[in-house]
Design an enzyme around this catalytic site. Structure first.
Site, short mmCIF file in Angstrom:
data_model
loop_
_atom_site.label_atom_id
_atom_site.label_comp_id
_atom_site.label_asym_id
_atom_site.label_seq_id
_atom_site.Cartn_x
_atom_site.Cartn_y
_atom_site.Cartn_z
N ASP A 41 18.98 47.85 64.18
CA ASP A 41 19.54 48.33 65.37
C ASP A 41 20.00 49.83 65.27
O ASP A 41 19.77 50.25 64.15
CB ASP A 41 20.95 47.67 65.72
C1 GLC Z 1 21.66 49.34 70.56
C2 GLC Z 1 21.66 47.97 70.82
C3 GLC Z 1 20.38 47.40 70.96
C4 GLC Z 1 19.33 48.22 71.50
C5 GLC Z 1 19.41 49.48 70.69
C6 GLC Z 1 18.36 50.46 71.14
O1 GLC Z 1 22.95 49.97 70.43
O2 GLC Z 1 22.75 47.16 70.02
O3 GLC Z 1 20.59 46.29 71.72
O4 GLC Z 1 18.14 47.72 71.71
O5 GLC Z 1 20.72 50.19 70.59
O6 GLC Z 1 18.76 51.23 72.44
#
Ligand code: GLC
Length: 707
Positions: free
Chosen positions: A257
């Protein structure tokens, strides 16, 4: 040697690490310095993928840099959160879950993939599969609700929809099942907090949707930002390597993430980026999203022997294989310029109206009379097209979205619709209430549009008080005091705890965030052009003290009994939810009768044939959805009082009836035994069938599993 092997043989260690680095595209559009940094990174082979970049022109420009100016000309992978639509926005996932319809879930993902693919996106960070039982957690809006069986169906349908039959086809997206796992169980519903769940609950509740995604061939998965029992998921070798890769045989890519690799330092399990990078990579994480800890830390981790070249190479191989599967080596501009589909608005409208849940309905206030001549439409969400798109709207545009006012005006051209916001979505300022109420005086009926703004749910949007925000309560009270019929449209990314409103309004509809076609879909339901069918994929609490709340409770030794002291209940609040899982009214009334199960004695390899008769006792044509639950009465581990195993729908004319049928394989009654390995134990199983998980409305039969 295949293309991937040839490339691997030619790559320097730095170029390999570069393929594992995903840069944040926001840097591409903010500030010349950062923009330059991304371009330099691409030229230097330090970036393998980008997130938050889309658009034919920008994707072409950056891809050309990789192909023409980097040594090995490896195409970039462009990624984006295409969560519930790209340009055409569909209902938020929690709302889409109200359809209980895998076919619809697949079709919206398909449509989103086509739109996003045309703008150069090749991978989405969806589906989000976090089972959530705590509506304080804002991300409950992004997932399919409280039930692992529903979440598993959702996983398979979304994977099929995004990925199609052939990933090479530019009108598809590689899907990413996220967030592995247990994120919905953050302590006290507080975003990013630690998770403490039993091994059993992991296997029964949180892991099955990911197993279903893997079985459907999902291309990627994303570990959650949280720690489970002290081990951050980004460094959780036991779940990522042992469970996912070894046990399930998952061969796709694991993408961290956002910033999660370097956050291992803040989690307190790594001293620096070298340790963080080594921990994440050896635990199974292939791609570092945005933290650059792999760029900074993997060279020193390699030098210190914390990771091996083979481990890096294995991760790079998975990334390059994904690029190959997507067809990027043959067509780095895949999808761009493909023949445009018109915006799939008909699908958006169909799914949006089916996502609406009629929560309460008294005195036949709905559908609105075709003779209505004057309606007051008040509240901060009455004419708020941008809000309709919800918390994660990708390339969605407010100007495409239909507000309630616009939708209702189009549907009721002969009716005067007086509209006023009265109060803001947030804040205490109630001075506009009087003027808004003034507009209601001459109206035959009031439609009150209240709830959350799209910013109040989603990521980093935990709330402790799930009531109506601030001044909206005052507006609602004033509207209810008018003594006129009041219909409430409740917008939110979670169940809101408003028992007073639910009790006093003549009808309340859960309208979530329904996307581009929200206003038209809502008008379809209000006017009776569409008879509501949505059902709650979550138990709706009546009091925040009930949270976490879900129907699949384990039996207590002292089950809840009203008014009985030594029973599993509260002194001051009820145990039953405001609305049970599966609740959702219709303008029709459906009766269930004559539940049949055969055979009565079964063996492990058999299938149980279940059927029930449904009758439409209401005045209009409508669609009934019926839920099938099982209960394993005596087992080596106490089984939940109800477990969902199937859903069937039928459309019926007034007075019409039909028989719904399920084939339940006995093997599907297995559960994780004392050692957490699946077991099927002989004995009695109850089959329950009903409109919802409300135990008082269920029909029941028993079968016996014989050894
Ligand atoms: C985030 C989220 C995730 C997402 C990623 C990219 O902080 O937790 O769900 O896909 O960033 O935007």
């Amino acid at each position: 040697m295949g293309r991937v092997d040839t490339l691997l043989a030619a790559m320097t260690p730095q170029e390999k690490i570069g393929q594992l680095n995903m840069a944040a595209g926001s840097a591409v559009v903010t500030g010349p310095g950062e923009r330059g940094a991304v371009e330099e990174g691409i030229r230097g082979g330090r970036i393998g993928s980008l997130l938050n970049v889309w658009g034919a022109e920008e994707v072409r420009r950056l891809q050309r840099l990789a192909l023409e100016d980097s040594r090995l000309a490896i195409p970039l992978l462009f990624t984006l959160d295409v969560i519930h639509g790209f340009r055409t926005i569909f209902p938020v996932p929690l709302a889409e879950a109200c359809l209980f319809d895998p076919d619809a879930w697949e079709r919206t993902a398909r449509a989103a993939a086509i739109e996003a693919g045309q703008q150069g996106v090749a991978l989405t960070f969806a589906p989000m599969l976090d089972v959530a039982r705590d509506p304080r957690w804002g991300r409950i809006v992004e997932g399919p609700g409280e039930d692992p069986w529903v979440a598993a169906q959702f996983a398979a349908a979304k994977t099929r929809g995004f990925q199609g039959n052939e990933l090479r086809d530019g009108a598809t997206l590689a899907a990413t099942a996220k967030h592995l796992c247990g994120y919905g169980a953050v302590t006290a519903g507080r975003e990013y907090a630690s998770v403490d769940v039993s091994e059993r609950t992991l296997h029964e509740v949180y892991l099955p949707p990911f197993a279903a995604a893997a079985a459907s061939g999902v291309a990627a998965m994303m570990p959650a930002l949280i720690d489970i029992d002290g081990v951050p998921m980004t460094a959780n070798a036991r779940l990522l390597n042992d469970w996912l890769r070894v046990r399930l045989g998952f061969e796709g890519v694991l993408i961290s993430d956002f910033n999660a690799v370097t956050e291992l330092i803040a989690h307190g399990v790594a001293a620096d980026d070298t340790e963080a990078a080594a921990l994440a990579l050896t635990s199974g994480v292939d791609i570092d999203m945005a933290s650059e800890a792999y760029l900074r830390g993997l060279p020193s981790a390699l030098a210190r022997g914390l990771v091996s070249e083979r481990q890096i190479e294995a991760a790079v191989r998975r990334v390059l294989t994904l690029k190959e599967r997507l067809g990027l080596f043959d067509d780095p501009y895949r999808g761009i310029g493909q023949q445009r589909q018109a915006m799939p608005r008909a699908l958006a409208r169909e799914v949006a109206r089916r996502a609406i849940v009629l929560l309460t309905h008294r005195a036949d206030v709905l559908p609105l009379s075709p003779d209505a001549r004057h309606i007051a439409l008040i509240g901060p969400l009455a004419d708020a097209s941008a809000e309709m798109l919800g918390p994660w709207a990708a390339a969605g545009r407010a100007e495409d979205a239909v507000s309630v006012l616009q939708g209702l005006k189009a549907a009721m051209p002969g009716c005067h619709i007086d509209s006023a916001a009265g109060v803001g979505l947030d804040g205490e300022d109630a001075h506009g209430v009087a003027a808004a109420i003034e507009r209601c005086r001459a109206a035959e009926l009031v439609i009150l549009c209240v709830g959350e703004s799209h910013r109040m749910s989603g990521e980093a949007a935990s709330r402790g008080d799930l009531g109506l925000p601030a001044a909206q309560g005052a507006l609602a009270e004033a509207a209810l005091a008018l003594g006129k019929p009041v219909v409430v449209l409740l917008f939110s990314g979670r169940p809101l705890i408003v028992p007073w409103l639910l009790e006093r309004a003549d009808a309340v509809l859960a309208c979530w965030f329904l996307g581009t076609e929200a206003g038209n879909a809502i008008a379809d339901v209000l006017t009776g052009g569409f008879n509501p069918t949505g059902k709650l994929p979550i138990s709706w609490p009546s009091h925040s003290g009930q949270i976490p709340i879900f129907y699949a409770q384990r039996p207590s030794g002292r089950p809840a009994k009203r008014g009985e002291r030594f029973s599993s209940s509260y002194l001051d609040i009820p145990v039953a939810p405001q609305f049970p899982f599966g609740h959702g009214l219709s303008y029709s009334r459906f009766a269930l009768e004559d539940l049949q199960c055969a055979p009565r004695r079964v063996r492990a390899e058999d299938t149980i044939e279940v059927s029930v008769r449904v009758r439409n006792d209401g005045p209009v044509r409508g669609e009934a959805s019926v839920l099938l639950f099982v209960r394993d009465v005596v087992a080596s581990v106490a089984r939940p009082v109800l477990e969902l195993k199937g859903v069937r729908r039928t459309a019926l004319a007034p007075g019409g009836h039909s028989r719904l049928r399920w084939s339940v394989p006995v093997a599907s009654l297995a559960f994780p035994g004392l050692d957490l390995e699946p077991v099927l134990e002989p004995g009695e199983f109850q089959i329950h069938v009903g409109h919802s998980a409300d135990p008082t409305g269920l029909l029941r039969e028993s079968i016996e599993l014989i050894p």
